[in-house]
Motif scaffolding. Structure first.
Motif, PDB file in Angstrom:
ATOM      1  N   ASP A 163      46.012  41.388  43.445  1.00 21.39           N
ATOM      2  CA  ASP A 163      45.835  40.271  42.517  1.00 21.39           C
ATOM      3  C   ASP A 163      46.961  40.217  41.501  1.00 21.39           C
ATOM      4  O   ASP A 163      47.447  39.144  41.142  1.00 21.39           O
ATOM      5  N   GLU A 220      42.633  32.774  39.170  1.00 20.62           N
ATOM      6  CA  GLU A 220      42.518  31.888  40.336  1.00 20.62           C
ATOM      7  C   GLU A 220      42.197  30.460  39.902  1.00 20.62           C
ATOM      8  O   GLU A 220      42.425  29.518  40.648  1.00 20.62           O
ATOM      9  N   PHE A 222      35.354  43.285  28.182  1.00 17.66           N
ATOM     10  CA  PHE A 222      34.075  42.981  27.526  1.00 17.66           C
ATOM     11  C   PHE A 222      33.136  44.177  27.447  1.00 17.66           C
ATOM     12  O   PHE A 222      32.316  44.257  26.544  1.00 17.66           O
ATOM     13  N   LYS A 272      38.154  51.005  37.940  1.00 16.84           N
ATOM     14  CA  LYS A 272      39.384  51.601  37.399  1.00 16.84           C
ATOM     15  C   LYS A 272      39.118  52.724  36.410  1.00 16.84           C
ATOM     16  O   LYS A 272      40.022  53.170  35.708  1.00 16.84           O
ATOM     17  N   PRO A 275      44.633  41.414  36.538  1.00 17.30           N
ATOM     18  CA  PRO A 275      44.892  40.194  35.772  1.00 17.30           C
ATOM     19  C   PRO A 275      44.107  40.152  34.460  1.00 17.30           C
ATOM     20  O   PRO A 275      43.112  40.852  34.294  1.00 17.30           O
ATOM     21  N   GLY A 305      41.256  41.080  30.784  1.00 17.41           N
ATOM     22  CA  GLY A 305      40.410  40.768  31.941  1.00 17.41           C
ATOM     23  C   GLY A 305      38.943  41.002  31.659  1.00 17.41           C
ATOM     24  O   GLY A 305      38.530  41.252  30.522  1.00 17.41           O
ATOM     25  N   GLY A 306      38.156  40.938  32.716  1.00 17.77           N
ATOM     26  CA  GLY A 306      36.708  41.099  32.579  1.00 17.77           C
ATOM     27  C   GLY A 306      36.332  42.447  31.986  1.00 17.77           C
ATOM     28  O   GLY A 306      35.360  42.561  31.238  1.00 17.77           O
ATOM     29  N   GLY A 311      33.483  34.957  28.418  1.00 20.46           N
ATOM     30  CA  GLY A 311      34.941  35.036  28.237  1.00 20.46           C
ATOM     31  C   GLY A 311      35.612  35.124  29.598  1.00 20.46           C
ATOM     32  O   GLY A 311      35.288  35.998  30.399  1.00 20.46           O
ATOM     33  N   LEU A 312      36.562  34.189  29.861  1.00 21.35           N
ATOM     34  CA  LEU A 312      37.185  34.156  31.188  1.00 21.35           C
ATOM     35  C   LEU A 312      38.704  34.328  31.143  1.00 21.35           C
ATOM     36  O   LEU A 312      39.359  34.375  32.178  1.00 21.35           O
ATOM     37  N   GLY A 366      42.625  37.500  33.200  1.00 16.68           N
ATOM     38  CA  GLY A 366      41.527  36.540  33.233  1.00 16.68           C
ATOM     39  C   GLY A 366      41.295  36.083  34.653  1.00 16.68           C
ATOM     40  O   GLY A 366      41.879  36.626  35.595  1.00 16.68           O
ATOM     41  N   VAL A 367      40.441  35.070  34.807  1.00 15.87           N
ATOM     42  CA  VAL A 367      40.160  34.537  36.142  1.00 15.87           C
ATOM     43  C   VAL A 367      41.336  33.633  36.530  1.00 15.87           C
ATOM     44  O   VAL A 367      41.244  32.408  36.483  1.00 15.87           O
ATOM     45  N   LEU A 416      31.311  39.331  31.581  1.00 11.27           N
ATOM     46  CA  LEU A 416      31.114  40.444  32.508  1.00 11.27           C
ATOM     47  C   LEU A 416      31.008  41.763  31.729  1.00 11.27           C
ATOM     48  O   LEU A 416      31.939  42.163  31.045  1.00 11.27           O
ATOM     49  N   GLY A 453      41.555  42.974  35.227  1.00  6.90           N
ATOM     50  CA  GLY A 453      40.731  42.852  36.427  1.00  6.90           C
ATOM     51  C   GLY A 453      39.278  42.754  36.058  1.00  6.90           C
ATOM     52  O   GLY A 453      38.935  42.696  34.872  1.00  6.90           O
ATOM     53  N   SER A 454      38.433  42.768  37.068  1.00  8.53           N
ATOM     54  CA  SER A 454      37.045  42.428  36.795  1.00  8.53           C
ATOM     55  C   SER A 454      36.245  43.541  36.132  1.00  8.53           C
ATOM     56  O   SER A 454      35.581  43.322  35.137  1.00  8.53           O
TER      57      SER A 454
HETATM   58  P1  AMP Z   1      40.229  43.650  40.224  1.00  8.03           P
HETATM   59  O1  AMP Z   1      40.059  43.511  41.703  1.00  8.03           O
HETATM   60  O2  AMP Z   1      39.261  44.565  39.579  1.00  8.03           O
HETATM   61  O3  AMP Z   1      41.668  43.898  39.829  1.00  8.03           O
HETATM   62  O4  AMP Z   1      39.857  42.246  39.628  1.00  8.03           O
HETATM   63  C1  AMP Z   1      40.554  41.067  39.873  1.00  8.03           C
HETATM   64  C2  AMP Z   1      39.627  39.934  39.597  1.00  8.03           C
HETATM   65  O5  AMP Z   1      39.177  40.005  38.259  1.00  8.03           O
HETATM   66  C3  AMP Z   1      40.254  38.564  39.750  1.00  8.03           C
HETATM   67  O6  AMP Z   1      39.678  37.948  40.877  1.00  8.03           O
HETATM   68  C4  AMP Z   1      39.870  37.836  38.464  1.00  8.03           C
HETATM   69  O7  AMP Z   1      39.379  36.552  38.697  1.00  8.03           O
HETATM   70  C5  AMP Z   1      38.777  38.715  37.899  1.00  8.03           C
HETATM   71  N1  AMP Z   1      38.646  38.593  36.430  1.00  8.03           N
HETATM   72  C6  AMP Z   1      39.612  38.746  35.515  1.00  8.03           C
HETATM   73  N2  AMP Z   1      39.141  38.491  34.279  1.00  8.03           N
HETATM   74  C7  AMP Z   1      37.840  38.163  34.413  1.00  8.03           C
HETATM   75  C8  AMP Z   1      36.815  37.782  33.491  1.00  8.03           C
HETATM   76  N3  AMP Z   1      37.052  37.699  32.175  1.00  8.03           N
HETATM   77  N4  AMP Z   1      35.592  37.527  33.982  1.00  8.03           N
HETATM   78  C9  AMP Z   1      35.343  37.613  35.306  1.00  8.03           C
HETATM   79  N5  AMP Z   1      36.275  37.958  36.229  1.00  8.03           N
HETATM   80  C10 AMP Z   1      37.511  38.231  35.778  1.00  8.03           C
END
Ligand code: AMP
Length: 402
Positions: free
Chosen positions: A361, A333, A233, A211, A328, A229-230, A302-303, A330-331, A247, A205-206
């Motif tokens: 997600d 979507e 980083f 979390k 997730p 995920g984000g 990094g995505l 990565g991004v 991120l 996730g982001s």
């Molecule tokens: P969350 O609501 O914290 O579970 O985050 C879900 C969101 O994290 C999704 O919309 C993804 O697009 C985003 N996400 C996952 N990996 C990355 C990344 N590397 N950089 C930016 N956003 C991300």
């Protein structure tokens, strides 16, 4: 102990069920995933079979309170529900477009309701008092049922009128959890208290911030923790890597270090991406490179996790007996950055472990990957399941026990 609907005498009574019909809708107003509606059927049918009059209520997205807006109407849910219930009983809906929940049309339909018939109220959040946990609104809603059933796990972490205040109007013989809510709560508590080991958490996730508490709790319970995920980083930066424009939550770098130290001290195996999919901008149409985490260019971000990482994570998942997955990789979507999440979904689904997917997600990824049926349990509530992992009490559940 959590009372469930089975513990109550509901035969022939009027039952108000707080559901979670907050389903995703596309730009044409079509429901793209009706799992939350289907998940509510068990409780609804149970009531119908017991000759009850049934009133359903739910929130849907975040409308402006007090004005009717087609975009936030539960009308598409009404149509789908009507289709799914199919059997002979009638389903009614307040289509007065008044912007009120307890409208004169709703009351009129309620007065005429016969046993085995169902009435769906309009979006609870059309009334500003819902999110304020307002007693008067709760009282008005309670007029729709001698029995109150909460089956909205995804909303139980919120102190809202239809979840919290309303329970004050019912004693223990007249309020309980529906089947869906009971299943979610039992599943999470069983797995968190007595997991079959190795127990692995996959977290993505982001942001770390959303979390952080869950990570701190999980680190005390799991054998391995896999981060993607984000949020990865912030950890990579804490370890001294150049992460470019990825991120990062600078103020949580200390905390990230602390989590990694705690993992090491407790002998928990901690996994971070070893390669990433990077891009110069946050866009579907950008160029991408697959690079080791050591080589992220300064201006790039990094995505998604890279192919070496998915292989590494698959190895780490191999011996799992229990997997909790939230967030997730990565991004997802954007197709270009979805591969890491889709692959992880496949790998998690193909293990012989008990697999629990939590979060909107994450459930969406499993759905897109076609893996939902292979998972042991896909939770309907993201925020609520995180709170359970954190060991917090959910206001909606506590209120049923008081
Ligand atoms: P969350 O609501 O914290 O579970 O985050 C879900 C969101 O994290 C999704 O919309 C993804 O697009 C985003 N996400 C996952 N990996 C990355 C990344 N590397 N950089 C930016 N956003 C991300």
């Amino acid at each position: 102990m959590l009372n469930t609907i089975r513990d109550l005498d509901i035969d022939g009574k009027t039952v108000f069920i707080r559901c979670d019909f907050n389903v995703p809708i596309d730009e044409f107003g079509n429901i793209t995933d009706d799992r939350r509606i289907r998940a509510a059927l068990q409780t609804i049918r149970y009531c119908i079979d017991r000759e009850c009059k049934v009133v359903l209520a739910s929130h849907f997205s975040r409308p402006k309170a007090g004005v009717f807006d087609e975009k936030y109407s539960l009308y598409p849910v009404y149509k789908r529900l009507d289709n799914l219930l199919k059997i002979k009983q009638e389903l009614y809906f307040d289509d007065s477009k008044s912007g009120e929940v307890v409208s004169s049309k709703a009351k009129e339909l309620f007065e005429k309701l016969e046993p085995r018939e169902v009435l769906l109220l309009e979006n609870l959040r059309f009334d500003a008092r819902e999110t304020k946990d307002d007693m008067d609104f709760a009282k008005e809603l309670s007029q729709f049922g001698e029995i109150y059933i909460n089956d909205a796990f995804g909303a139980c972490h919120r102190k809202h009128a239809s979840i919290h205040a309303i329970t004050k109007f019912y004693d223990q013989e007249h309020k309980a959890a529906g089947f869906l809510l009971a299943k979610e709560v039992n599943f999470f508590s069983k797995v968190l208290e007595h997991p079959s080991r190795p127990f692995i958490a996959v977290v993505g996730g982001s942001k770390v911030s959303g979390k952080l508490e869950a990570l701190n709790k999980l680190i005390e319970k799991v054998d391995k923790i896999i981060i993607g995920g984000g949020m990865a980083f912030t950890f990579l930066k804490a370890m001294g890597y150049e992460v470019g424009n990825s991120l990062v939550e600078e103020d949580l770098i200390e905390e990230a270090l602390h989590i990694m130290e705690k993992a090491q001290k407790n002998g928990i195996k901690f996994y971070l991406p070893v390669d990433v999919v990077v891009a110069p901008e946050f866009s579907e149409h950008t160029t991408v490179k697959y690079l080791p985490t050591q080589e992220i260019p300064k201006e790039w971000m990094g995505l998604d996790i890279g192919p070496a990482t998915t292989r590494l994570f698959r190895e780490a998942l191999n011996d799992a007996h229990t997997i909790i997955w939230n967030g997730p990789m990565g991004v997802y979507e954007m197709d270009k950055f979805a591969k890491g999440s889709i692959k992880m979904s496949h790998y998690i689904a193909e293990t012989h472990a008990t697999t629990i997917v939590g979060g909107g997600d994450t459930a969406d990824v499993a759905q897109r990957a076609g893996d939902v049926d292979e998972m042991t349990f896909v939770s309907t509530g993201g925020g609520a399941s995180l709170k359970l992992i954190e060991g917090e009490e959910l206001p909606g559940i506590t209120a049923l026990q008081e």
